[in-house]
Design an enzyme around this catalytic site. Structure first.
Site, PDB file in Angstrom:
ATOM      1  N   LYS A 116       0.807  -1.225   0.000  1.00  0.00           N
ATOM      2  CA  LYS A 116       0.000   0.000   0.000  1.00  0.00           C
ATOM      3  C   LYS A 116       0.843   1.280   0.000  1.00  0.00           C
ATOM      4  O   LYS A 116       0.420   2.302  -0.564  1.00  0.00           O
ATOM      5  CB  LYS A 116      -0.948   0.001   1.188  1.00  0.00           C
ATOM      6  N   LEU A 203      -9.359  10.102   8.399  1.00  0.00           N
ATOM      7  CA  LEU A 203     -10.424  11.022   8.000  1.00  0.00           C
ATOM      8  C   LEU A 203     -11.673  10.692   8.816  1.00  0.00           C
ATOM      9  O   LEU A 203     -12.050   9.528   8.924  1.00  0.00           O
ATOM     10  CB  LEU A 203     -10.703  10.925   6.505  1.00  0.00           C
ATOM     11  N   HIS A 208     -16.558   6.299   1.012  1.00  0.00           N
ATOM     12  CA  HIS A 208     -15.633   5.458   0.249  1.00  0.00           C
ATOM     13  C   HIS A 208     -16.132   5.456  -1.195  1.00  0.00           C
ATOM     14  O   HIS A 208     -17.245   5.007  -1.471  1.00  0.00           O
ATOM     15  CB  HIS A 208     -15.626   4.029   0.825  1.00  0.00           C
ATOM     16  N   GLU A 275      -9.314   2.841  -5.045  1.00  0.00           N
ATOM     17  CA  GLU A 275     -10.186   3.228  -3.938  1.00  0.00           C
ATOM     18  C   GLU A 275      -9.758   4.577  -3.365  1.00  0.00           C
ATOM     19  O   GLU A 275      -8.557   4.825  -3.160  1.00  0.00           O
ATOM     20  CB  GLU A 275     -10.137   2.157  -2.844  1.00  0.00           C
ATOM     21  N   ASN A 289      -6.994  -2.230  -5.963  1.00  0.00           N
ATOM     22  CA  ASN A 289      -7.139  -3.682  -6.012  1.00  0.00           C
ATOM     23  C   ASN A 289      -6.934  -4.154  -7.448  1.00  0.00           C
ATOM     24  O   ASN A 289      -7.557  -3.630  -8.376  1.00  0.00           O
ATOM     25  CB  ASN A 289      -8.512  -4.108  -5.501  1.00  0.00           C
ATOM     26  N   ARG A 291      -7.684  -6.826  -9.038  1.00  0.00           N
ATOM     27  CA  ARG A 291      -8.521  -8.002  -9.344  1.00  0.00           C
ATOM     28  C   ARG A 291      -9.949  -7.541  -9.555  1.00  0.00           C
ATOM     29  O   ARG A 291     -10.264  -6.372  -9.391  1.00  0.00           O
ATOM     30  CB  ARG A 291      -8.469  -8.943  -8.150  1.00  0.00           C
TER      31      ARG A 291
HETATM   32  P1  ADP Z   1      -8.531  -3.022   3.072  1.00  0.00           P
HETATM   33  O1  ADP Z   1      -7.497  -3.304   2.045  1.00  0.00           O
HETATM   34  O2  ADP Z   1      -8.329  -3.784   4.344  1.00  0.00           O
HETATM   35  O3  ADP Z   1      -9.932  -3.085   2.545  1.00  0.00           O
HETATM   36  P2  ADP Z   1      -8.537  -0.107   2.811  1.00  0.00           P
HETATM   37  O4  ADP Z   1      -7.298   0.691   2.824  1.00  0.00           O
HETATM   38  O5  ADP Z   1      -9.198  -0.344   1.489  1.00  0.00           O
HETATM   39  O6  ADP Z   1      -8.265  -1.516   3.526  1.00  0.00           O
HETATM   40  O7  ADP Z   1      -9.621   0.536   3.782  1.00  0.00           O
HETATM   41  C1  ADP Z   1     -10.828  -0.110   4.106  1.00  0.00           C
HETATM   42  C2  ADP Z   1     -11.761   0.873   4.769  1.00  0.00           C
HETATM   43  O8  ADP Z   1     -11.154   1.413   5.954  1.00  0.00           O
HETATM   44  C3  ADP Z   1     -12.064   2.107   3.915  1.00  0.00           C
HETATM   45  O9  ADP Z   1     -13.110   1.861   3.019  1.00  0.00           O
HETATM   46  C4  ADP Z   1     -12.463   3.101   4.983  1.00  0.00           C
HETATM   47  O10 ADP Z   1     -13.754   2.861   5.470  1.00  0.00           O
HETATM   48  C5  ADP Z   1     -11.478   2.784   6.116  1.00  0.00           C
HETATM   49  N1  ADP Z   1     -10.256   3.611   5.993  1.00  0.00           N
HETATM   50  C6  ADP Z   1      -9.125   3.293   5.345  1.00  0.00           C
HETATM   51  N2  ADP Z   1      -8.223   4.296   5.413  1.00  0.00           N
HETATM   52  C7  ADP Z   1      -8.794   5.288   6.113  1.00  0.00           C
HETATM   53  C8  ADP Z   1      -8.391   6.598   6.543  1.00  0.00           C
HETATM   54  N3  ADP Z   1      -7.177   7.091   6.245  1.00  0.00           N
HETATM   55  N4  ADP Z   1      -9.277   7.343   7.270  1.00  0.00           N
HETATM   56  C9  ADP Z   1     -10.503   6.861   7.587  1.00  0.00           C
HETATM   57  N5  ADP Z   1     -10.936   5.633   7.232  1.00  0.00           N
HETATM   58  C10 ADP Z   1     -10.107   4.845   6.504  1.00  0.00           C
END
Ligand code: ADP
Length: 445
Positions: A116, A203, A208, A275, A289, A291
């Protein structure tokens, strides 16, 4: 053109891929664990191979067994679906080494984007806005504290190789940092075999929003608009919509094109999802992602583009079958993830489906592997079906969704259908007023 595909997955996504293969006149090989011998994906495939016992690491994650099954059956490609081996760069590499096509991007791209921190750096370099955070991994509590003070609280301590909403913890003050840091590391070590973590600005009330992209080997890359996946529980999506009501067509067009150009500059080939978190009218990249995404059907519903067929054609070395100008958005679509879980406690529910009635009618699509008498084993992800509904606008879509949810009968195991009924009746949801914390605030943890 690919002639035979081995589908290295199970459940509804294996069937979704199988359907695309049938539409493209491609033969299919299903693989299954011993407990899945009677599963629908096995029944619908042209051939099937048992690849091991129930435990995922002995079957659906068993790389030698899967590759052997492909070689023995004469498959020329492997589709990993999502979850399991879909983002495993080593698997993609091994598939290629055995003279087979991996239906996904190249192994080095999976590895780079799956990290990431690396993904954020890359996206920032090619001009996309990213969530602010540490430049690299954070290797001690002291460093995490210093970084958090510099960034300002609250911060999120996140696993570099995370997924499925695991391995991330919020620290709202310096006192929270040691526990959040240690917990994130421990969770990440157990879940991903990689305990490195980094810091990100947390945040408070974002949505999302993610963009679907497709890119072929000839440098053509397009976007299919966005999905709003803000309704989540424990950072995992529960309900998704397309389009998002907060983006204007002009913004979608400009931002989508920017992403597609960036992706093509990276030389990325395949389908992918970028995302973002959306706050104060701005999007900030969090991860990509590499995929197919669980929620891809809502994009299919509003664009008419078959993403899985496109993905297979791309892997076959074909050109994208549509240009950006040919992508037309029409109406609104919502997907409800039907998990075999208690709708109040979210405790997974295994068992036998004793009575199954699937909803239908205008605008309704159900992607599932369920049938009367099928077994829901306790070993795998609890997603058992996806109810996908579309309408000419969000209002009609919601009305059809409520109708479909009330028709849906899945007896014998607990499911999230009653939760989705409540969500679809909630006045804030009806008005589209929600962020990523909404579900937990309304329905608890
Ligand atoms: P994963 O790969 O485990 O799905 P992500 O990075 O896509 O992790 O994040 C999953 C969810 O976590 C996001 O959709 C959001 O709801 C929350 N999230 C991730 N990063 C942040 C952030 N910097 N601030 C607030 N919420 C976050």
């Amino acid at each position: 053109m690919i002639k035979k595909i081995l589908i290295a997955n199970r459940g509804e996504i294996a069937i979704r891929i199988l359907r695309a293969c049938k539409d493209l006149n491609i033969s299919t090989v299903a693989v299954h664990s011993t407990v899945d011998a009677d599963a629908m994906h096995v029944r619908l495939a042209d051939e099937s191979v048992c690849i091991g016992p129930a435990q995922p690491r002995e079957s659906y994650l068993n790389v030698p067994a899967i590759i052997s099954a492909a070689c023995v059956t004469g498959a020329d490609a492997i589709h990993p679906g999502f979850g399991f081996l879909s983002e495993n760069a080593m698997f993609a590499h091994m598939v290629k080494e055995h003279g087979l096509i991996f239906i996904g991007p190249k192994a080095d791209q999976i590895a780079m984007i799956g990290d990431k921190i690396m993904a954020k750096k890359t996206m920032a370099r090619i001009g996309l806005p990213v969530v602010s955070g540490s430049d690299g991994t954070v290797t001690s509590i002291e460093k995490a504290l210093r970084m958090a003070e510099k960034m300002g609280f609250p911060v999120l301590i996140k696993a570099t190789g995370g997924g499925g909403g695991r391995g991330m913890n919020v620290a709202r003050s310096p006192q929270d940092v040691p526990l959040a840091y240690e917990t994130a590391r421990r969770e990440a070590g157990i879940a991903f075999g990689n305990d490195s973590v980094y810091l990100e600005k947390y945040l408070e009330n974002p949505r999302h929003i993610e963009f679907q992209i497709l890119a072929d080997q000839f440098g053509n890359a397009i976007h299919l608009g966005e999905r709003d996946c803000s309704l989540q529980r424990r950072n995992q999506k529960v309900w998704e919509e397309a389009p998002s009501i907060v983006l204007t067509p002009a913004f979608r067009d400009e931002f989508g094109r920017k992403i597609a150009t960036a992706i093509s500059q990276l030389g990325y080939v395949g389908v992918g999802t970028l995302e973002f978190l959306y706050e104060n009218d701005q999007l900030f990249f969090i991860e990509m992602n590499t995929r197919l995404q669980v929620e891809h059907p809502i994009t299919e519903m509003i664009t008419g583009c078959d993403i899985v067929c496109e993905q297979i054609l791309i892997a076959s070395g074909e050109k994208l079958s549509l240009t950006q100008e040919e992508v037309k958005f029409s109406g609104h679509a919502i997907e409800c993830r039907i998990n075999a879980e208690n709708p109040a406690t979210f405790i997974p529910s295994a068992g036998t489906v004793s009575n199954y009635h699937c909803p239908g009618g205008p605008g309704v699509r159900v992607d599932s592997a369920l049938y009367d008498g099928c077994k829901i084993p306790p070993y795998y992800d609890s997603l058992i079906a996806k109810l996908i509904v579309c309408g000419r606008d969000r209002q009609q879509c919601l009305a059809r969704l409520r109708r479909a949810l009330r028709e849906y009968v899945i007896d014998g195991v607990d499911t999230l259908v009653p939760l989705h009924q409540k969500i679809s009746d909630n006045p804030n949801v009806v008005e589209g007023k929600f962020d990523i914390h909404f579900l937990e605030k309304i329905f608890g943890n």
